[in-house]
Scaffold this motif. Sequence first.
Motif, PDB file in Angstrom:
ATOM      1  N   ILE A  39       8.410 -32.445  -7.011  1.00 39.73           N
ATOM      2  CA  ILE A  39       7.391 -32.523  -8.058  1.00 39.73           C
ATOM      3  C   ILE A  39       6.007 -32.673  -7.428  1.00 39.73           C
ATOM      4  CG2 ILE A  39       6.511 -33.960  -9.942  1.00 39.73           C
ATOM      5  CD1 ILE A  39       9.513 -34.506 -10.644  1.00 39.73           C
ATOM      6  N   ALA A  40       5.914 -33.507  -6.400  1.00 37.37           N
ATOM      7  CA  ALA A  40       4.632 -33.688  -5.711  1.00 37.37           C
ATOM      8  C   ALA A  40       4.151 -32.357  -5.135  1.00 37.37           C
ATOM      9  CB  ALA A  40       4.759 -34.740  -4.613  1.00 37.37           C
ATOM     10  N   ARG A  41       5.043 -31.641  -4.488  1.00 39.78           N
ATOM     11  CA  ARG A  41       4.657 -30.346  -3.898  1.00 39.78           C
ATOM     12  C   ARG A  41       4.252 -29.352  -4.989  1.00 39.78           C
ATOM     13  NH1 ARG A  41       9.540 -31.344  -0.762  1.00 39.78           N
ATOM     14  NH2 ARG A  41       8.881 -32.224   1.222  1.00 39.78           N
ATOM     15  N   GLU A  42       5.016 -29.326  -6.073  1.00 37.52           N
ATOM     16  CA  GLU A  42       4.738 -28.409  -7.180  1.00 37.52           C
ATOM     17  C   GLU A  42       3.335 -28.633  -7.756  1.00 37.52           C
ATOM     18  OE1 GLU A  42       6.345 -27.852 -11.737  1.00 37.52           O
ATOM     19  OE2 GLU A  42       7.777 -28.453 -10.197  1.00 37.52           O
ATOM     20  N   HIS A  43       2.902 -29.888  -7.788  1.00 40.45           N
ATOM     21  CA  HIS A  43       1.597 -30.228  -8.350  1.00 40.45           C
ATOM     22  C   HIS A  43       0.528 -30.417  -7.268  1.00 40.45           C
ATOM     23  CE1 HIS A  43       3.005 -30.535 -12.464  1.00 40.45           C
ATOM     24  NE2 HIS A  43       4.108 -31.052 -11.947  1.00 40.45           N
ATOM     25  N   GLN A  44       0.862 -29.985  -6.051  1.00 38.24           N
ATOM     26  CA  GLN A  44      -0.058 -30.056  -4.906  1.00 38.24           C
ATOM     27  C   GLN A  44      -0.584 -31.464  -4.666  1.00 38.24           C
ATOM     28  OE1 GLN A  44      -2.881 -26.952  -5.785  1.00 38.24           O
ATOM     29  NE2 GLN A  44      -1.471 -25.377  -5.103  1.00 38.24           N
ATOM     30  N   VAL A  45       0.294 -32.444  -4.823  1.00 42.24           N
ATOM     31  CA  VAL A  45      -0.048 -33.831  -4.512  1.00 42.24           C
ATOM     32  C   VAL A  45       0.166 -34.029  -3.018  1.00 42.24           C
ATOM     33  CG1 VAL A  45       0.618 -36.249  -4.867  1.00 42.24           C
ATOM     34  CG2 VAL A  45       0.596 -34.661  -6.807  1.00 42.24           C
ATOM     35  N   PRO A  46      -0.831 -34.533  -2.320  1.00 41.52           N
ATOM     36  CA  PRO A  46      -0.646 -34.785  -0.885  1.00 41.52           C
ATOM     37  C   PRO A  46       0.510 -35.760  -0.645  1.00 41.52           C
ATOM     38  CG  PRO A  46      -2.959 -34.954  -1.474  1.00 41.52           C
ATOM     39  CD  PRO A  46      -2.186 -34.854  -2.761  1.00 41.52           C
ATOM     40  N   ILE A  47       1.284 -35.480   0.379  1.00 44.04           N
ATOM     41  CA  ILE A  47       2.429 -36.329   0.732  1.00 44.04           C
ATOM     42  C   ILE A  47       2.117 -37.016   2.054  1.00 44.04           C
ATOM     43  CG2 ILE A  47       4.874 -36.367   1.352  1.00 44.04           C
ATOM     44  CD1 ILE A  47       5.198 -33.918  -0.507  1.00 44.04           C
ATOM     45  N   TYR A  48       2.173 -38.335   2.020  1.00 37.41           N
ATOM     46  CA  TYR A  48       1.916 -39.152   3.207  1.00 37.41           C
ATOM     47  C   TYR A  48       3.247 -39.738   3.656  1.00 37.41           C
ATOM     48  CZ  TYR A  48       0.135 -42.914   6.121  1.00 37.41           C
ATOM     49  OH  TYR A  48      -0.117 -43.766   7.164  1.00 37.41           O
ATOM     50  N   GLU A  49       3.582 -39.557   4.915  1.00 36.74           N
ATOM     51  CA  GLU A  49       4.868 -40.016   5.425  1.00 36.74           C
ATOM     52  C   GLU A  49       4.707 -41.292   6.245  1.00 36.74           C
ATOM     53  OE1 GLU A  49       7.178 -36.922   7.246  1.00 36.74           O
ATOM     54  OE2 GLU A  49       6.106 -35.421   6.078  1.00 36.74           O
ATOM     55  N   ASN A  50       5.379 -42.359   5.785  1.00 31.81           N
ATOM     56  CA  ASN A  50       5.355 -43.630   6.504  1.00 31.81           C
ATOM     57  C   ASN A  50       6.559 -44.442   6.033  1.00 31.81           C
ATOM     58  OD1 ASN A  50       4.891 -46.402   7.130  1.00 31.81           O
ATOM     59  ND2 ASN A  50       2.740 -45.927   7.494  1.00 31.81           N
TER      60      ASN A  50
END
Length: 116
Positions: A39-50
């Motif tokens: 869903i985040a990718r579909e809505h172009q929400v930045p993804i932060y990995e930690n």
Amino acid sequence: MKNNQHRPRQAIALNYDGQSAPTLSAKGDAELAEAILAIAREHQVPIYENGELVKLLARLELGDAIPEALYRTMAEIIAFAWYLKGKSPAPRPGNQPALLAAPGNLPVAPTAEQHP
């Protein structure tokens, strides 16, 4: 051979309205984590990995505000996400400094995604 199966995948999503502390809007493991990320990718929400941050935030209940101890960390993440999207905080009256005072809604979805 890669050994990614031993650690479960987790993801959380945060909602930030520009006025209050970010709140936990979604969390999940395995398939639910994958859905949150999709869903985040579909809505172009930045993804932060930690992974460590995800573990801390996953302890919250949905709708809970992030703990005050994480304000600075989350402010840096949100500021970077805004930068990636070409956004910036709105100017404040009297040029008083403010931490992330811009209006808007930019959820950030940290994840414990593992890469090969």
